[in-house]
Every structure is written in C-alpha cells, then in structure tokens.
Write a protein that holds these residues in place. Sequence first.
Motif, mmCIF file in Angstrom:
data_model
loop_
_atom_site.group_PDB
_atom_site.id
_atom_site.type_symbol
_atom_site.label_atom_id
_atom_site.label_comp_id
_atom_site.label_asym_id
_atom_site.label_seq_id
_atom_site.Cartn_x
_atom_site.Cartn_y
_atom_site.Cartn_z
ATOM 1 N N ARG A 1234 -17.101 -0.746 15.252
ATOM 2 C CA ARG A 1234 -17.239 -1.998 14.633
ATOM 3 C C ARG A 1234 -16.380 -3.574 15.699
ATOM 4 O O ARG A 1234 -17.054 -4.536 14.988
ATOM 5 N N TYR A 1236 -16.309 -3.841 18.803
ATOM 6 C CA TYR A 1236 -17.381 -3.615 19.628
ATOM 7 C C TYR A 1236 -18.507 -5.288 19.014
ATOM 8 O O TYR A 1236 -18.741 -5.376 19.717
ATOM 9 N N GLU A 1237 -19.054 -4.685 18.242
ATOM 10 C CA GLU A 1237 -20.040 -5.765 17.041
ATOM 11 C C GLU A 1237 -19.437 -6.957 17.084
ATOM 12 O O GLU A 1237 -19.924 -7.846 17.085
ATOM 13 N N SER A 1238 -18.309 -7.455 16.437
ATOM 14 C CA SER A 1238 -17.889 -8.523 16.578
ATOM 15 C C SER A 1238 -17.652 -9.175 17.529
ATOM 16 O O SER A 1238 -17.867 -10.315 17.935
ATOM 17 N N ALA A 1240 -19.935 -9.257 19.817
ATOM 18 C CA ALA A 1240 -20.827 -8.780 20.498
ATOM 19 C C ALA A 1240 -21.129 -8.502 21.980
ATOM 20 O O ALA A 1240 -22.400 -8.197 22.440
ATOM 21 N N PHE A 1242 -22.839 -4.666 21.919
ATOM 22 C CA PHE A 1242 -23.897 -3.743 21.016
ATOM 23 C C PHE A 1242 -24.038 -2.243 21.678
ATOM 24 O O PHE A 1242 -23.954 -1.692 20.894
ATOM 25 N N ALA A 1245 -20.510 -0.595 21.102
ATOM 26 C CA ALA A 1245 -21.398 -0.392 19.766
ATOM 27 C C ALA A 1245 -21.591 0.776 19.384
ATOM 28 O O ALA A 1245 -21.279 1.922 18.193
ATOM 29 N N GLU A 1249 -20.848 4.238 17.604
ATOM 30 C CA GLU A 1249 -20.784 4.936 16.526
ATOM 31 C C GLU A 1249 -22.498 6.314 15.981
ATOM 32 O O GLU A 1249 -21.770 7.196 15.227
ATOM 33 N N TYR A 1273 -26.104 1.712 9.611
ATOM 34 C CA TYR A 1273 -25.183 0.968 10.567
ATOM 35 C C TYR A 1273 -25.635 0.804 11.947
ATOM 36 O O TYR A 1273 -25.873 -0.185 12.553
ATOM 37 N N TYR A 1276 -28.378 -1.480 12.108
ATOM 38 C CA TYR A 1276 -28.130 -3.198 12.190
ATOM 39 C C TYR A 1276 -27.692 -2.538 13.397
ATOM 40 O O TYR A 1276 -28.179 -4.512 13.841
ATOM 41 N N LEU A 1277 -26.539 -2.096 13.809
ATOM 42 C CA LEU A 1277 -26.588 -2.140 15.530
ATOM 43 C C LEU A 1277 -27.740 -2.631 16.319
ATOM 44 O O LEU A 1277 -27.372 -3.146 17.467
ATOM 45 N N GLN A 1280 -29.364 -6.023 15.559
ATOM 46 C CA GLN A 1280 -28.408 -7.000 16.564
ATOM 47 C C GLN A 1280 -28.999 -6.956 18.442
ATOM 48 O O GLN A 1280 -28.487 -8.141 19.106
#
Length: 1370
Positions: A1234, A1236-1238, A1240, A1242, A1245, A1249, A1273, A1276-1277, A1280
């Motif tokens: 999460r 790493y997602e914030s 960016a 990816f 992240a 995950e 999730y 979604y990643l 993104q």
Amino acid sequence: MVSKTDDIPAAVPTCNTVDLSREGETASSKETSKTALKDPCACGHPGDTAVMNGDSGYDQAEEADSKHDGNADADPGEDANEQEVIVIQDTGFNVKIQAPGTEPFDLQVSPQEMVQEIHQVLMDREDTCHRTCFSLQLDGNVLDNFAELKSIEGLQEGSLLKVVEEPYTVREARIHVRHIRDLLKSLDPSDAYNGVDCNSLSFLSVFTDGDLGDTGKRKKKGSELEQIDCTPPEHILPGSKEHPLVPLQPQNKDWKPMQCLKVLTMSGWNPPPGNRKMHGDLMYLYIVTVEDRHVSITASTRGFYLNQSTTYTFNPKPANPSFLSHSLVELLSQISPAYKKNFSALQKKRVQRHPFERIATPFQVYSWTAPQIDHAMDCVRAEDAYTSRLGYEEHIPGQTRDWNEELQTTRELSRKNLPERLLRERAIFKVHSDFAAAATRGAMAVIDGNVMAINPGEETRMQMFIWNNIFFSLGFDVRDHYKELGGDAAAHAAPTNDLNGVRAYSAVDVEGLFTLGTVVVDYRGYRVTAQSIIPGILEREQEQSVIYGSIDFGKTVVSHPKYLELLEKTSRPLKVQRHAVLNEKDAPVDLSSSVECKGIIGNDGRHYILDLLRTFPPDLNFLPVEGEELAPESQKLDFPRQHRHRLACLRQELIEAFVEHRYLLFMKMAALQLMQQKANKDNKIAALQDSSTADTQSDNKPQPAEASDKVIETTTPSPTSSEPTLATEESKATSTPEKEALASLNAANTNGTHVSSAEGHNGGCDSLLEDPKSREVVLNACKAVGSISNTSFDIRFNPDIYSPGVRFPDDSAEEVLKQKQLLKDAAAFLISCQIPSFVKDCLDHSSLPMDGASLTEALHQRGINMRYLGTVLDFVDNMSPKAQLEHIYRIGISELITRCAKHIFKTYLQGVELSALSAAVSHFLNCLLSSFPDAVAHLPADELVSRRKNRKRRNRVPGAGDNTAWASMTPSELWKNIASEAQSYYHFNLPCESVDQAVEKYGLQKITLLREISIKTGIQILIKEYNFDSRHKPAFTEEDILNIFPVVKHVNPKASDAFHFFQSGQAKVQQGFLKEGCELINEALNLFNNVYGAMHVEICACLRLLARLNYIMGDHAEALSNQQKAVLMSERALGIEHPNTIQEYMHLALYCFANGQLSTALKLLYRARYLMLMVCGEDHPEMALLDSNIGLVLHGVMEYDLSLRFLENALAINSKYHGPRSLKVALSHHLVARVYESKAEFRSALQHEKEGYTVYKNQVGEIHEKTKESSEYLKYLTQQAVALQRTMNEIYKNGSNASIMPLKFTAPSMASVLEQLNIINGIIFIPLSQKDLENLKAEVQRRQQLQDSWKTEERQGRQLELNDELPVDD
C-alpha cells in the motif's frame, strides 16, 4: 491471537433454564459473584492461574453467601446480590461547603464516606489547600471526623457545611508545616527519585502535552497535516546502533522548580521555654524568602505571626506589624510578593496534573536511574530521618503500631456478605502495605547500623533486632541450624521459601489459623527477614512454646489436635498429605504439614504457624539421594544435580499442573476400562443390555451433571490450557456407552472425596459403586495415578519425604514408597511436560517475555523454578526452528548472566564498608560491563589517613571488616566467576571471558544488561550517556552511583470478589455479550477501588480491558480516558519502562489515532519503541507489531519513506519469527504494498502483494475472502501500473504537448489507516444481523451445557496475571 480458553465457553450461565436445576450453584444459578468462581479466566492463561484466595476459603464463602442471602430461589438471590453491590456504590448527594474567604461551592459525597474524607478533599482543593486545622460544622454542631456521613442527622442534599478554623496544638502545627511543605514540593520529583513515601515517576504527560481529555484544541491541529513533525529521533529508527540512556527520562517542563521560598526550617530556638509555652507558643520556624529576607515565625495556638528573634538573639515578642494569620500560607503571602505569585501559579499547575500522577502507590517503586538533583534544605525530611530512628510514626495515636495485632485482627473480621468482605479485604490490604513499608525502613536501618541488636554481645552475623515492633534476623546460618541442609546457602533460601509458604496459607485463608506478617528484604548484599512478633514469644524459650511440629528438623516432634484440625482444612487446597512420623521415643506422631512447620499459641490465644519453608514437596531433580533412581526423563538430562542447599522445593503452580495432568489421565483410563467392560457385556447379553441401558439412563439422566459438577469441583483444579478442549472434543464425539461409562465414573468418583459424610449426601451415587466391576475400575485408575484414596481421585504430597532426620513408622512403609514415586513423577513432569509446553507457548507467541522479569514470571506460572534456567536454555537451543526462539534464548542468556553477577555481587558487597560503597559498586559495574580491560578501583582517600583511629569501632555493622579485597577484582576474574557460577548453579556452559565476547556471541546489549543488573541489585545510577566500549577509560566513576535501594519481597493480598466480577466480565465478553461484560468490568473496577484504593496493578488491567471494550463499542473518547489512566498507573505502579507499560503506550496510541490526535499517537509510539529497544532490543516479535503501527500512522500522514523503513522492518521480523508462510507476514506484505502504491512505485507494490496473495492462497484457499481481496488489489495495481506506463510512453513520444491523463495518487484516508491499525492490533469489528446473534447465542449455550459436565471448581491462589485478550482478537 486466539486466547487459549476460547473453546471453553465460560460458565457464567446465560438465560437458559436448564441451569436453574443445577445443584452446583447454591443460592442461585445466575449469581454473578459466585458463578465467577467457575469461570476459566477469559484471558490467555489457564483458568487456574487466576484465582486469588485459594479455595477452602471459597467453599466457606460460598456456603456463607447462600445462607446469608436468605433466598434459596434463583432470581431473588441474584437481585439480592446485585442490590448488595449497588448499595455500596452510588446514591451520592451534593452538599455546599463554605470556607472563610471563599465563595460556597458544591461537593458531591457518598453516604459511606467519613467526614475525614471531606477534610482530605478540602486540603487538596486549590482554593482551600492551605487549611489543615479546621472543623466542619452543620447548623453549629461540629461533625465527628470518623463518623460516616449517613449516620449524621440532618445531613442531606444541599446541606451547608461550614469550615471553622480551630486553635492549633503542637501536633496540629507540625501537620500544618508538613502539609505546606508538601504543597511547595508537589511538582518536585525528588521524592520519586529517592524512593520515599510511595512516590514514583510518570512521563506520559510529557508526550501528551498535559491531559488528553481536552481534545478540542488539538483536534484542529491534527487535521491540518502540515503542522505535524513526524520525524522520529535518530536513535529509534530501525537498525540504529546507538542506545542512549538520557531519553529514558525526558525533561518535564513542569518540574522546573518555581521557587517560593529559599529556606523553610525549624528554628534553633525550639522548643519554646516554659514562660513562652504559657503564652501559647508551640514552636518557632526560620524562613528565608526569595527576596532574601530572613524572618523568624512563631506558631501559636491562634496561628502564625512574625517575632523579633534573629539567628543569635531570642526575642519572642511579635514584630511590628506581626501579620497574625491562621494559615502559614496567608502570612507568607503578606511578607513576600514572590511567594504569593509563585505559590498560586504552583497550585494551579498542581491541580491541573492528572490525579494518578500524584496518588501514592501501594508499594514503593524504585527508579534505577536518576538525574543529579540539588540537595535542598528540608525541615520535614530532616525531622523524618531523625524520628524514624526511634521507630515510631508521629501521627499515630499510641505511637508504635502493634503490627501483629493489626495484621491478625483484620484477618478475623467477618466475611459473611459482600460489604463485610470488602471491608475486610481493604483492611488486610492497607495493613499489609503499611507493614511492608515499615519493614523495609527497618531492614535498611538494621543494615545501616541504626538499630541496637537484642543480643549485642554475639558476633554480628548472629545478631537479631527489634524495631517498631518488628523482628529482624539476617540470612546467615546461625548456630549451625542449617548445617545439614547447606549452611549459609540454605539460610539464604529459607526466607523466600518461608514467604511462599506464608503466601500459600494466607491465600487459603482458614479461619482460626494465623501466619506472621513476613517481608524479605535484600539490601547492600544482606538478606533481612522482617516478621511480626507473636505475643509472648520473647518471654519464653522456644522449646516451651512449640506445641506442634519440631524445632530440630524432626528429631523431637510434637502434635496437637487443634492444629491438626485447622491444618486439615488447608491440606486439600495445598495438596498436603496427613502423615505420621516417629518422635525421639519412636512413637508415631500425626502431622498435617512438614515437621519444620511450628505451631505456637500466642498470649493472645491465637494459633500461629511459622517456619513454612517446606510447605511444598522437595524437588528431587536437585536433591541427590543415595540409592534412589529418578525417572528416565530426568536421568536423560543428568538429573539429579547437586544444588547449593537441600531446600529446593517444587512450586505450587507445578503441583497444581501435575495434579491436573493426573486427573485427566485418571478420567481417560477409567472411561476406557468402563467402555471395555460395556463392550464385553454387550457381546454376552445383547438382549438384556437394551433394558438395562434404558434403566441406567433413566435413573442417571439428571445425575451426571450434578455428580460431575460436585466431584470434580471438590477434587482438582481445572484442566489447564489446551487440555480441557481436548476433553470436550472427546465428550462430543463419544458413543453412548462411553457417555454412560463416564456418568457412572463421575458418580463413583464423588464417593468419599470431600468429607467423610460425602456418601450421605450423594444420594443415588452409592448404588453405582456397589457394582464391583465399577469399583474395580476406579480402584485401578486410582492406583495408576497415585491417588491416596482408593475410591476417588485425590493426590496429595507428603512434604517430609527425603527430609534428613525424619523417620516414618513401619506400617506406613508402602505409603512412603508411593509418595517417593509421586515425587519422582512430579520432578519428571516438570522436565518432560512443563518445560516443553513453555517453549511451545513461546513458539506460538502466546507467551511473549520481553525482559528478565517477564521471563521469570512466565516460567513461574508453569511451575518452573529459575534454577532450571540452564535446562530451559539448552532445550531452546536444541529446538529445530531455532531462529523463531532467538528472542527467548537471548533474554534467557542475559537473565542467566545478570543472575550469576547478582550472586557474586551479594558476597562482594558484604565486604565493603559504607564509605567505599559507591567506589565498590562502580568498580563492579566496570568489571561487568566496560570494555576497558584494566579497571582499577579508587580507594577513598580519607580511609587511608584515619585507618588507625577507628579500627576499634569498625565491627558495628553486620559483616563489616577492614576489607578492601573488593578493590582487587578484575574484569577477567569477574567473568571467570560468572562462567563458573553459571556452570555450578544453572549447569549451563557459558564460554565467555569478557563482556564483549558475550555481547558478540549472544547478541546482547550492554544497556539492557545494565538495566537488568541494576533492577536486581537495587543500584541507582546517574542518567547520562555511558561509553561502555571505550578501551581507554572505564565507563563508570563513583560519582555515577547515586544510591542503593532495597529489593523487597512480600505477600500481595488480593481482592477476591472484585476479581470474580472481573472474570465474569471477561467471560461475558468472550461469549460476545459486550454490554453485560462492560457492566461487570465496571463493577469490578468499583470493587478493586474499594479494596486497593485508586492505584494498583490489577486496576490497571481492569482499565485496559475497559478501554478496549469502550473502543470496540465505538466510544473512542471514553476508551482514551480509561487507557490514559491505565498508562499512568502502569508507569507509577510497575515502572516507566516495564514491559506492561510499553504495551499500554501502544494501546493508548491507537485510541489517540482514532480520536484524531495523530501527532500524539506518533509520539507515544516512538516512546514505546525507545523503551522496547532499551528493554529487549530490536530483534523481538513484539517489535513487528509496534513497527507496523508506526508505519501505518506515518503512511496516514504521508511520510512514505519513513513509513517504509518501519513497515519493511516489521516484515523482516514477522518473517523471522512467524515463518514466511504466516498470515501475519501476508498482512505485512500488503501494508508495504500500500505504501509503494502511494509512492506510485507499482512494480514494488505488485511484487509485495503477490507474495501476500501466495501466502493467502496456500494457507486459506482460493475462495477465502482474504485471498479474493488480495487478488482484487493485484488487479487494481496492475491497472495503475499499466496506466502509468502509458502516460510515460505518451510523454516520451509527444514531449511537452502530450495530453496526460491525470493519475490517481491518493493519500490514504484516515478511515482506511484506522481499519488496518485495528486489524494488526487484533481488533476486528464483525457486523452481525439479529439472526446471526440468535444463532451465536444458541451455539454458546449448547457448548456450555456440554462443558458443564466437565466443569471443575477448585482453583488455586496462583500469582494473578490479568491479561486481556478479547474474543474479538484475531
């Protein structure tokens, strides 16, 4: 973590009707205070660890309750009990108080309060605090200080009480001066550093900027994230190598002293001469104001005024103007403007502090570090030091206290109903804490040479002392008393064994049997035992007084029918077998205790027992006996081993666990045999069997529940930990014949257990035993488990087996053999069951010791003595997943090293005279911890000059000789001694020749070792940064040693009713009835407060659980307030860096976050991390939880890089201690993803995950919601990441005029961060529909009925450990 007892629904009956018919509960089925007795403790500990006052006490209490409730009916019984509780609590009312010079104000009071308590409130209030000598009047009548408010005629809601100033007496004037001094010093922490008057430190307010209650101002700040400074100090970042000591005590800005006066002291002109006495002069004070004005003040019957005396001339005439004031504060305010200004500012600050920062703790807590404090003049302290030598407290009528009379009278108070029991327990607790404080002061005075011995002619080791009506003796082998048992080593161990005995007998609490108040104090290398004095014992010889037991270890033995009757009541709960021994005339004498236990009837006619050092049976693993072979499990580990003394006993907890283990064995064996019999019958007479089963079933349908309830209750404590669940599972799965078998077995088992008349009131049970087959089954099972009865399960130990000098009659030879076998089995059980089960608990993290004290407690709970520490460490070392036990191994090694060092330090200190004490202690610490290879001791210079003159007087202090041998110790010699001590005492091989080797080899921290050794030996050191690793100069100088404190052991009296409420509350919570649970816990809190006062470790546990319930039920503000109290109480009553305090800080941080106080939450977490680094270092499973918390909060305030450092550290620790395939690790991966997602990033992240997803898929399967969430999730990643890549390609292709799709970079919402925080802290909110709730209730009731047939009531008074894992924990 699922608490161990989750599978056993607690026995607090819910509304099902079946319960009403159960005979097990006397007066009523739902009566809370009683049902509590049957609960397994709803915490992560086996139920039996959690009981207060033994059990025979309960049986009586329970019978008494049922008699006194008077309602045999179920519901009225409950109401009566509830009423009883409520009466004690509320129905408060308001009165108006009018004091001279202030507006009248309202005060809420309760009818139970005494008038004196209103006095206390007024002396604490900001506007009336300067008054001490006044009376309260209602309509012109003076109220009696000791009257209860409800007994005062005409006092009602809205009554006006007037504060009327009274004339002073010498005593009142002293009290007034003392009170003013206390007000002036109210913010000064020096009493806490010096360990006096039950003051102790608390630093919470430094991190919360005052009280957390006024959240309004700070909330605003919290939501504007920019204002928060989130950077943690360097030294607490993951991987930091420095461990500073100074932050342990952060600067509290309130402590900067606001000086009101320079000097306040008694004048040298005291006491007033006769002619002035007749003018009303009581005493004279000398004062220097801040403005440097020197004044002399007269305290007279009318108040305080200035007189004309100076330092050298006495002129008692009033000065002009004399400013006569009834209060010293008013007088000083008139003569010194600075005083007036600073005093009122000081009182404002004092009143703003949380009350828990000011209340005295029940027992003194000492701080092992302190800053350098300026020593200021203090008349009260000087006077105290002088009077305490005389051994009386000024403010007690009749001067010295008769401790024995107080201790015994409180025990004799009535205990028929709840209010009476509360009163009794409060009195017992109060007298005990006073006695412990007085005994500690006395023991220090004895060792410091301030007390005259009662046998001054004998050599110092043999001297005995009486001070303040307490008897003191030193822990040396006097007159070769312990010669055969190990000399001084035995004499040193005996007092603690005796204390354990006193603890056990006072927990059983039999009416008519009295033990002595006992406190064991270790101070400056000496062990002092303090005991209350039996009336009349000093006038007669011991031989005449002892009418039961033996004064010469069994050569001559006497007995007494009254003692046998009293001790018989304790023999079941303490598992002591009644046995006969031969006296000097070879005649058998009956005893119900060990021979050393002496019975003396005092001049007060009470039956005392003393010398309880062998209450529990000997530990054969450490008692080699010629011609005896231990069990193979013991032999395999080289037991029996030689020990320093022959007093090694098994712990009470071990006896409990062993008996329980045997009980399960007994049930299984008997059930199996009965099944076989049934099967044989079935084969023979199939036809007849049908009718017979129908018969037995119809006869016995109601029987099993009653019988089993009764039987098992009266015979053994409940099966521990996971074993009961086993039993329940079995009972669910049993076939009908086995159920019948068990029913008849239970019935058989009842026979003859509890009392001789058992057969009488067992009604139908007898018929079953008449079946010779069943009787044979029970007999076989009894023999196999070593029961002392042939018709029921009853295991007890004979504590005199293997005692040198004790002989048994010939006719009990078989009995003695049986007992010897039982002891060998118990010793083997410790090694083959208890040690492995401790290690297993550490592996699955249900036991998480952080430091030496918590490790010791965890071992003691399982009945493992500390002399097994080496064995435990070897066991841990040989476990296969060794990495997962590294923290236990490291804590164990550091505990072993510091214990060995403590043993050496004890004898080292005995040879040091007082003037060289700080030099000797700093030299010892240098040898132990400093890398400087040739530490040289500094002999104090003055000693060399005056050695000739005072050689004669040198022998006054116990053991002091002209001894400078301590100065020649070197680091390598000390470490050699530590290694050989480890080998000889713990049988552990410690291949270390220096501290640096030990640190290197076992990954220890020197600061942790320093903390452990300081706490164990009572050293207090200056708080500053120590350079342990310098090879050029030693780390410590003599200026760094500030003090040496006593280490005190005493009995902790318990609040039994409060504890039963607490348990019922936990049980309710476990069944999912949060509201009812919350009410019960609140009730428990009231009762705890009633018994212990406001400050106590158990109240702390109560508050923590309450806060957690408030939080789960959505009342965040209330949770915050309760948890703040829990933190303060833990800091004050346990210590500022106690493992428990660290946990409390973490809980508080969570509730702060939930209340939107982000910066406070972070400060608290950083504090917890700092403390944890100091106590156990970074490599500990609990650190992962802490770092996940910090990481999440930092993520919430968008400090992504910092957040990653903590979360990745948590991931590494979780992987190490839980294995890479654990669900905790999966969650850690998700949290990192999460962040790493914030940021960016990816790719990273996705990588994390995926790891998490793999774990979920393997552990819980594809269809589990966690796996699905993770897979969503991941999708979604991926989207993104693809979107980001597209945008980047677009930019590369079209340069600056690219049309860029805005990417969603969202800061995490507070709600999502809080949700994750709840998950990692084990709080899960489960939304349930009404239907789900109904199903859940039905299921709980079904399991409960199943469980009831296995319920056992008899619990033992083990060390209370209140843990609060809630059922909502994951």
